[in-house]
Design a protein around this motif. Structure first.
Motif, PDB file in Angstrom:
ATOM      1  N   LEU A 117      35.702  34.887  33.422  1.00  0.00           N
ATOM      2  CA  LEU A 117      35.257  35.768  32.407  1.00  0.00           C
ATOM      3  C   LEU A 117      36.124  37.214  32.805  1.00  0.00           C
ATOM      4  CD1 LEU A 117      34.052  36.402  29.706  1.00  0.00           C
ATOM      5  CD2 LEU A 117      31.748  37.454  31.178  1.00  0.00           C
ATOM      6  N   TRP A 118      36.394  37.287  33.891  1.00  0.00           N
ATOM      7  CA  TRP A 118      37.248  38.489  34.136  1.00  0.00           C
ATOM      8  C   TRP A 118      38.552  38.348  33.565  1.00  0.00           C
ATOM      9  CZ3 TRP A 118      36.472  41.912  39.079  1.00  0.00           C
ATOM     10  CH2 TRP A 118      34.970  42.205  39.194  1.00  0.00           C
ATOM     11  N   ASN A 119      39.211  37.065  33.288  1.00  0.00           N
ATOM     12  CA  ASN A 119      40.254  37.232  32.655  1.00  0.00           C
ATOM     13  C   ASN A 119      40.497  37.723  31.458  1.00  0.00           C
ATOM     14  OD1 ASN A 119      41.151  35.528  34.761  1.00  0.00           O
ATOM     15  ND2 ASN A 119      41.061  33.548  33.620  1.00  0.00           N
ATOM     16  N   ASP A 120      39.374  38.228  30.781  1.00  0.00           N
ATOM     17  CA  ASP A 120      39.099  38.842  29.707  1.00  0.00           C
ATOM     18  C   ASP A 120      38.705  40.287  29.817  1.00  0.00           C
ATOM     19  OD1 ASP A 120      38.953  39.563  26.798  1.00  0.00           O
ATOM     20  OD2 ASP A 120      36.830  39.208  27.089  1.00  0.00           O
ATOM     21  N   THR A 121      37.525  40.389  30.793  1.00  0.00           N
ATOM     22  CA  THR A 121      36.937  41.679  30.815  1.00  0.00           C
ATOM     23  C   THR A 121      37.536  42.532  31.992  1.00  0.00           C
ATOM     24  OG1 THR A 121      35.322  40.857  32.370  1.00  0.00           O
ATOM     25  CG2 THR A 121      34.888  40.727  30.071  1.00  0.00           C
ATOM     26  N   HIS A 122      38.218  42.047  32.787  1.00  0.00           N
ATOM     27  CA  HIS A 122      38.607  42.862  33.909  1.00  0.00           C
ATOM     28  C   HIS A 122      40.120  42.292  34.266  1.00  0.00           C
ATOM     29  CE1 HIS A 122      34.740  43.345  34.660  1.00  0.00           C
ATOM     30  NE2 HIS A 122      34.856  44.234  35.354  1.00  0.00           N
ATOM     31  N   ALA A 123      41.033  42.309  33.155  1.00  0.00           N
ATOM     32  CA  ALA A 123      42.336  41.545  33.447  1.00  0.00           C
ATOM     33  C   ALA A 123      43.142  42.320  34.286  1.00  0.00           C
ATOM     34  CB  ALA A 123      42.981  41.928  31.861  1.00  0.00           C
ATOM     35  N   ASP A 124      43.206  43.629  34.603  1.00  0.00           N
ATOM     36  CA  ASP A 124      43.648  44.495  35.355  1.00  0.00           C
ATOM     37  C   ASP A 124      43.683  44.056  36.721  1.00  0.00           C
ATOM     38  OD1 ASP A 124      45.041  45.653  33.377  1.00  0.00           O
ATOM     39  OD2 ASP A 124      43.860  47.583  33.625  1.00  0.00           O
ATOM     40  N   VAL A 125      42.476  43.858  37.269  1.00  0.00           N
ATOM     41  CA  VAL A 125      41.884  43.250  38.473  1.00  0.00           C
ATOM     42  C   VAL A 125      42.572  42.036  38.801  1.00  0.00           C
ATOM     43  CG1 VAL A 125      39.949  42.699  40.136  1.00  0.00           C
ATOM     44  CG2 VAL A 125      39.938  44.582  38.380  1.00  0.00           C
ATOM     45  N   VAL A 126      42.561  40.981  37.847  1.00  0.00           N
ATOM     46  CA  VAL A 126      43.019  39.749  38.050  1.00  0.00           C
ATOM     47  C   VAL A 126      44.548  39.707  38.199  1.00  0.00           C
ATOM     48  CG1 VAL A 126      43.148  37.211  37.255  1.00  0.00           C
ATOM     49  CG2 VAL A 126      40.947  38.738  37.007  1.00  0.00           C
TER      50      VAL A 126
END
Ligand SMILES: [Zn+2]
Length: 304
Positions: free
Chosen positions: A41-50
């Motif tokens: 889900l982080w590919n959407d909500t935390h794109a910068d982190v990924v």
């Protein structure tokens, strides 16, 4: 025109050793991912982190970085009620890694287990080969639409699931397929076996005949066992081999988990791994960009 990913195979055939990346879980947890939350889900909500994790691995010397889509099949995403976002989360994951990739480096679409048992093992409602293949096809299609160069079918436990994933990748895109399984070290017999009893030689033979271009091991115990597993695979094939073991075993203190091997201790094992005939080396759970930086320096020093 042949897809760029085939260059990976050509480079290996030309005698080069390539560097894969390191762990994602540890990095995501450090960035605030909660236990029990969906990493994809982080590919959407935390794109910068990924994107930042991918960047860190490319900067450390990875030739190939994998997407944050390990649990990206619909069967797995259903556990988080996110099955309907399968296509979106995989495509976004592929684009994030692509955006971080410098010219001449590669993105592998990560395809991990569904966490659902095959029909032959499950007590009830096991997954059939056809169901496995359908769920992997959906994921592989989205990854290839997002721009991956090759596929990394990884951490597989069951032969049925691994070979279905390989067939699915083959069917949806003309991209190379890497496939690795999880081995356990059986101390009593001093041997390495998959959870369902396959030897390293069995695994190499099975995965290659299912259509994989690169085979090997990932996760598991550590580089000491990776050396033995790769040596055993090398006895039965001249195909490209890959190993990205864990940084040793997990050590739990209170509610924090660390791993046995720091970057130096880990990298010290890699000359023997290369001597065993491994063509692509990286690391799995418990490793970070510093592990990869030392491994990459070692690979480049030997390249003369
Ligand atoms: Zn791992």
């Amino acid at each position: 025109m042949k897809a760029r990913g085939w260059e990976v195979i050509e480079r290996i055939r030309g005698g080069q050793t390539l560097v894969f990346d390191g762990g994602y879980g540890t990095m995501l947890f450090a960035a605030g991912l909660l236990n029990g939350a969906c990493p994809e889900l982080w590919n959407d909500t935390h794109a910068d982190v990924v994107r930042g994790i991918h960047q860190g691995y490319f900067d450390a010397g990875s030739d190939i970085v994998e997407t944050n889509t390990f649990g990206g099949t619909r069967l797995k995403l259903n556990e988080y009620q996110l099955g309907d976002r399968t296509r979106e989360l995989n495509e976004k994951g592929a684009r994030l890694a692509r955006a971080a990739a410098p010219a001449g480096r590669f993105v592998a679409g990560s395809i991990g287990p569904t966490s659902r048992l095959p029909q032959d093992y499950a007590l009830d409602e096991g997954v059939t080969d056809e169901e496995y293949e359908a769920t992997f096809r959906e994921q592989a299609t989205a990854l290839s639409e997002g721009g991956v160069d090759l596929f990394a079918v990884e951490t597989m436990m069951f032969p049925q699931e691994a070979t279905a994933a390989i067939r699915a990748c083959r069917a949806v895109a003309d991209l190379p397929v890497m496939a690795t399984m999880f081995f356990q070290y059986e101390e009593m017999h001093d041997r390495d076996r998959t959870m369902w009893g396959e030897s390293a030689a069995d695994v190499a033979t099975n995965l290659l005949s299912a259509g994989a271009d690169v085979v090997g091991m990932n996760c598991g115990r550590g580089p000491d066992r990776a050396i033995v597993i790769i040596r055993d695979m090398r006895k039965v094939t001249d195909a490209p081999l890959i190993a990205y073991p864990n940084a040793g075993l997990p050590v739990t203190t209170g509610d924090t988990v660390t791993y046995e091997l720091g970057p130096e201790a880990m990298a010290r094992e890699y000359p023997a791994l290369l001597d065993a005939g491994c063509n692509i080396v990286g690391a799995c759970c418990g490793s970070n960009p510093e592990h990869i930086r030392l491994i990459s320096e070692l690979v480049r020093r030997r390249k003369k």
